[in-house]
Design a protein around this motif. Sequence first.
Motif, PDB file in Angstrom:
ATOM      1  N   MET A  34       0.952  -1.185   0.180  1.00 47.27           N
ATOM      2  CA  MET A  34       0.080  -0.002   0.003  1.00 47.27           C
ATOM      3  C   MET A  34       0.990   1.195  -0.110  1.00 47.27           C
ATOM      4  SD  MET A  34      -2.959  -1.159  -0.204  1.00 47.27           S
ATOM      5  CE  MET A  34      -4.161   0.124   0.296  1.00 47.27           C
ATOM      6  N   GLY A  35       0.555   2.094  -0.736  1.00 44.73           N
ATOM      7  CA  GLY A  35       1.152   3.419  -0.879  1.00 44.73           C
ATOM      8  C   GLY A  35       0.464   4.673  -0.575  1.00 44.73           C
ATOM      9  N   TRP A  36       1.183   5.977  -0.223  1.00 42.27           N
ATOM     10  CA  TRP A  36       0.368   7.032  -0.052  1.00 42.27           C
ATOM     11  C   TRP A  36       1.122   7.870  -1.232  1.00 42.27           C
ATOM     12  CZ3 TRP A  36      -3.777   8.279   2.313  1.00 42.27           C
ATOM     13  CH2 TRP A  36      -4.382   7.740   3.311  1.00 42.27           C
ATOM     14  N   PHE A  37       0.433   8.805  -1.954  1.00 41.79           N
ATOM     15  CA  PHE A  37       0.964   9.905  -3.051  1.00 41.79           C
ATOM     16  C   PHE A  37       0.080  11.069  -2.633  1.00 41.79           C
ATOM     17  CE2 PHE A  37       3.266   7.265  -6.375  1.00 41.79           C
ATOM     18  CZ  PHE A  37       3.110   5.859  -5.515  1.00 41.79           C
ATOM     19  N   ARG A  38       0.729  12.048  -3.441  1.00 40.02           N
ATOM     20  CA  ARG A  38       0.050  13.330  -3.160  1.00 40.02           C
ATOM     21  C   ARG A  38       0.421  14.217  -4.231  1.00 40.02           C
ATOM     22  NH1 ARG A  38       4.184  16.160   1.457  1.00 40.02           N
ATOM     23  NH2 ARG A  38       5.894  16.547   0.093  1.00 40.02           N
ATOM     24  N   GLN A  39      -0.604  15.180  -4.518  1.00 41.09           N
ATOM     25  CA  GLN A  39      -0.856  15.906  -5.784  1.00 41.09           C
ATOM     26  C   GLN A  39      -0.983  17.308  -5.342  1.00 41.09           C
ATOM     27  OE1 GLN A  39      -2.772  14.396  -8.971  1.00 41.09           O
ATOM     28  NE2 GLN A  39      -1.666  15.821 -10.702  1.00 41.09           N
ATOM     29  N   ALA A  40      -0.279  18.277  -5.505  1.00 44.71           N
ATOM     30  CA  ALA A  40      -0.409  19.842  -5.214  1.00 44.71           C
ATOM     31  C   ALA A  40      -0.885  20.164  -6.733  1.00 44.71           C
ATOM     32  CB  ALA A  40       0.814  20.472  -4.923  1.00 44.71           C
ATOM     33  N   PRO A  41      -1.527  21.537  -6.554  1.00 46.28           N
ATOM     34  CA  PRO A  41      -2.160  22.190  -7.833  1.00 46.28           C
ATOM     35  C   PRO A  41      -1.127  22.305  -8.853  1.00 46.28           C
ATOM     36  CG  PRO A  41      -3.165  23.116  -6.003  1.00 46.28           C
ATOM     37  CD  PRO A  41      -2.263  22.068  -5.543  1.00 46.28           C
ATOM     38  N   GLY A  42      -1.243  21.775  -9.976  1.00 45.39           N
ATOM     39  CA  GLY A  42      -0.170  22.122 -11.186  1.00 45.39           C
ATOM     40  C   GLY A  42       1.063  21.358 -11.226  1.00 45.39           C
ATOM     41  N   GLN A  43       1.016  20.386 -10.113  1.00 44.42           N
ATOM     42  CA  GLN A  43       2.297  19.555 -10.197  1.00 44.42           C
ATOM     43  C   GLN A  43       1.963  17.990 -10.325  1.00 44.42           C
ATOM     44  OE1 GLN A  43       5.391  20.695  -8.876  1.00 44.42           O
ATOM     45  NE2 GLN A  43       4.400  22.696  -8.963  1.00 44.42           N
ATOM     46  N   SER A  52       5.203  -2.337   2.377  1.00 40.33           N
ATOM     47  CA  SER A  52       5.011  -4.046   1.886  1.00 40.33           C
ATOM     48  C   SER A  52       4.203  -4.484   2.796  1.00 40.33           C
ATOM     49  CB  SER A  52       6.509  -4.396   1.776  1.00 40.33           C
ATOM     50  OG  SER A  52       6.338  -5.538   1.331  1.00 40.33           O
ATOM     51  N   TRP A  53       3.564  -5.686   2.323  1.00 35.21           N
ATOM     52  CA  TRP A  53       2.597  -6.468   3.163  1.00 35.21           C
ATOM     53  C   TRP A  53       3.707  -7.563   3.595  1.00 35.21           C
ATOM     54  CZ3 TRP A  53       2.600 -11.854   1.582  1.00 35.21           C
ATOM     55  CH2 TRP A  53       3.205 -12.116   0.633  1.00 35.21           C
ATOM     56  N   ILE A  54       5.142  -7.582   3.341  1.00 34.71           N
ATOM     57  CA  ILE A  54       5.985  -8.839   3.498  1.00 34.71           C
ATOM     58  C   ILE A  54       6.954  -8.147   4.608  1.00 34.71           C
ATOM     59  CG2 ILE A  54       7.956  -9.912   2.973  1.00 34.71           C
ATOM     60  CD1 ILE A  54       6.540 -10.876   0.456  1.00 34.71           C
ATOM     61  N   GLY A  55       6.923  -8.441   5.870  1.00 32.79           N
ATOM     62  CA  GLY A  55       7.798  -7.880   6.709  1.00 32.79           C
ATOM     63  C   GLY A  55       7.764  -6.607   7.171  1.00 32.79           C
ATOM     64  N   VAL A  70       3.973   5.670   8.134  1.00 35.12           N
ATOM     65  CA  VAL A  70       3.039   4.872   7.324  1.00 35.12           C
ATOM     66  C   VAL A  70       2.959   3.774   8.207  1.00 35.12           C
ATOM     67  CG1 VAL A  70       4.826   3.659   5.763  1.00 35.12           C
ATOM     68  CG2 VAL A  70       1.979   3.811   5.099  1.00 35.12           C
ATOM     69  N   SER A  71       1.591   3.096   8.151  1.00 33.55           N
ATOM     70  CA  SER A  71       1.387   1.915   9.279  1.00 33.55           C
ATOM     71  C   SER A  71       0.151   1.383   8.720  1.00 33.55           C
ATOM     72  CB  SER A  71       1.209   2.099  10.669  1.00 33.55           C
ATOM     73  OG  SER A  71       0.003   3.158  10.734  1.00 33.55           O
ATOM     74  N   ARG A  72      -0.142   0.186   8.816  1.00 36.22           N
ATOM     75  CA  ARG A  72      -1.371  -0.628   8.320  1.00 36.22           C
ATOM     76  C   ARG A  72      -1.956  -1.709   9.562  1.00 36.22           C
ATOM     77  NH1 ARG A  72       0.730  -3.492   3.264  1.00 36.22           N
ATOM     78  NH2 ARG A  72      -1.373  -4.582   3.323  1.00 36.22           N
ATOM     79  N   ASN A  73      -3.110  -1.879   9.429  1.00 37.57           N
ATOM     80  CA  ASN A  73      -3.815  -2.788  10.226  1.00 37.57           C
ATOM     81  C   ASN A  73      -4.595  -3.759   9.280  1.00 37.57           C
ATOM     82  OD1 ASN A  73      -5.734  -4.251  11.725  1.00 37.57           O
ATOM     83  ND2 ASN A  73      -5.959  -2.604  13.274  1.00 37.57           N
ATOM     84  N   ASN A  74      -3.967  -4.726   9.110  1.00 41.75           N
ATOM     85  CA  ASN A  74      -4.652  -5.842   8.076  1.00 41.75           C
ATOM     86  C   ASN A  74      -5.915  -6.401   8.636  1.00 41.75           C
ATOM     87  OD1 ASN A  74      -2.285  -5.574   6.430  1.00 41.75           O
ATOM     88  ND2 ASN A  74      -1.278  -7.378   7.249  1.00 41.75           N
ATOM     89  N   ALA A  98      -2.813   0.729  -4.165  1.00 42.18           N
ATOM     90  CA  ALA A  98      -2.723  -0.601  -3.709  1.00 42.18           C
ATOM     91  C   ALA A  98      -1.976  -1.077  -5.101  1.00 42.18           C
ATOM     92  CB  ALA A  98      -3.736  -1.311  -3.688  1.00 42.18           C
ATOM     93  N   VAL A  99      -0.954  -2.271  -4.638  1.00 43.16           N
ATOM     94  CA  VAL A  99      -0.277  -2.872  -5.808  1.00 43.16           C
ATOM     95  C   VAL A  99      -0.054  -4.276  -5.438  1.00 43.16           C
ATOM     96  CG1 VAL A  99       2.044  -2.118  -5.447  1.00 43.16           C
ATOM     97  CG2 VAL A  99       1.495  -3.044  -7.429  1.00 43.16           C
ATOM     98  N   ARG A 100      -0.302  -5.337  -6.252  1.00 41.77           N
ATOM     99  CA  ARG A 100       0.189  -6.742  -5.639  1.00 41.77           C
ATOM    100  C   ARG A 100       1.556  -7.007  -6.004  1.00 41.77           C
ATOM    101  NH1 ARG A 100      -2.913 -11.665  -5.664  1.00 41.77           N
ATOM    102  NH2 ARG A 100      -1.660 -13.178  -4.445  1.00 41.77           N
ATOM    103  N   THR A 101       2.431  -6.703  -4.998  1.00 41.84           N
ATOM    104  CA  THR A 101       3.822  -6.954  -5.120  1.00 41.84           C
ATOM    105  C   THR A 101       4.327  -6.774  -3.726  1.00 41.84           C
ATOM    106  OG1 THR A 101       5.769  -6.207  -6.034  1.00 41.84           O
ATOM    107  CG2 THR A 101       4.301  -4.522  -5.447  1.00 41.84           C
ATOM    108  N   ALA A 102       5.320  -7.621  -3.642  1.00 41.66           N
ATOM    109  CA  ALA A 102       6.197  -7.410  -2.440  1.00 41.66           C
ATOM    110  C   ALA A 102       7.138  -6.400  -2.102  1.00 41.66           C
ATOM    111  CB  ALA A 102       7.031  -8.832  -2.117  1.00 41.66           C
ATOM    112  N   ARG A 103       7.339  -5.544  -3.435  1.00 39.52           N
ATOM    113  CA  ARG A 103       8.188  -4.279  -3.434  1.00 39.52           C
ATOM    114  C   ARG A 103       7.362  -3.272  -2.884  1.00 39.52           C
ATOM    115  NH1 ARG A 103       8.737  -2.603  -7.899  1.00 39.52           N
ATOM    116  NH2 ARG A 103       7.324  -3.824  -9.023  1.00 39.52           N
TER     117      ARG A 103
END
Length: 124
Positions: A34-43, A52-55, A70-74, A98-103
Motif C-alpha cells: 500500500m502506498g501514499w501519494f500526493r498531488q499539489a495544484p499544477g504538480q 509492503s505486506w512482507i515484513g 505509514v502503518s497498516r492494520n491488516n 494498492a499494488v500486488r507486489t512485495a516491493r
Amino acid sequence: QVQLVESGGGMVQAGGSLRLSCAASGISFSIYTMGWFRQAPGQEREFVAAKSWIGGSTEYADSVKGRFTVSRNNAKSTLYLQMNSLKAEDTAVYYCAAVRTARRPLNKDEYDYWGQGTQVTVSS
C-alpha cells in the motif's frame, strides 16, 4: 469491486499533525503493498510513502522522512499516514494506492488501484 476510501484530511497550521486513513475493500489487503501519494495544484502526483505486506518494510520520500509514518492494520484492511510537523509545502490532495507486489514501488504507474483522495491544507 475494489474501493479505497481516504479520510482524515483537513486544514491545519504549520507544525501541526494529521492522521490519514485509507479503508480498503474488494482486495486481499494483507497481500498488497500500500502506498501514499500526493498531488499539489499544477504538480505531478508524487510518492510519499509505501508499506509492503512482507515484513512490514517501509519506504519514504526524502521530503517526509522523520515527519510522516505509514502503518497498516491488516485486520481492519486499513492503511494510515501519521503526519507530524506539517509544512505549507505538504499541502496537496493525498491518495492511497494498492499494488500486488512485495516491493515498495515509488512509481505511481505501478499501482493498480487508487482512492479518490483527501485534501490536506497546511497554513503558514
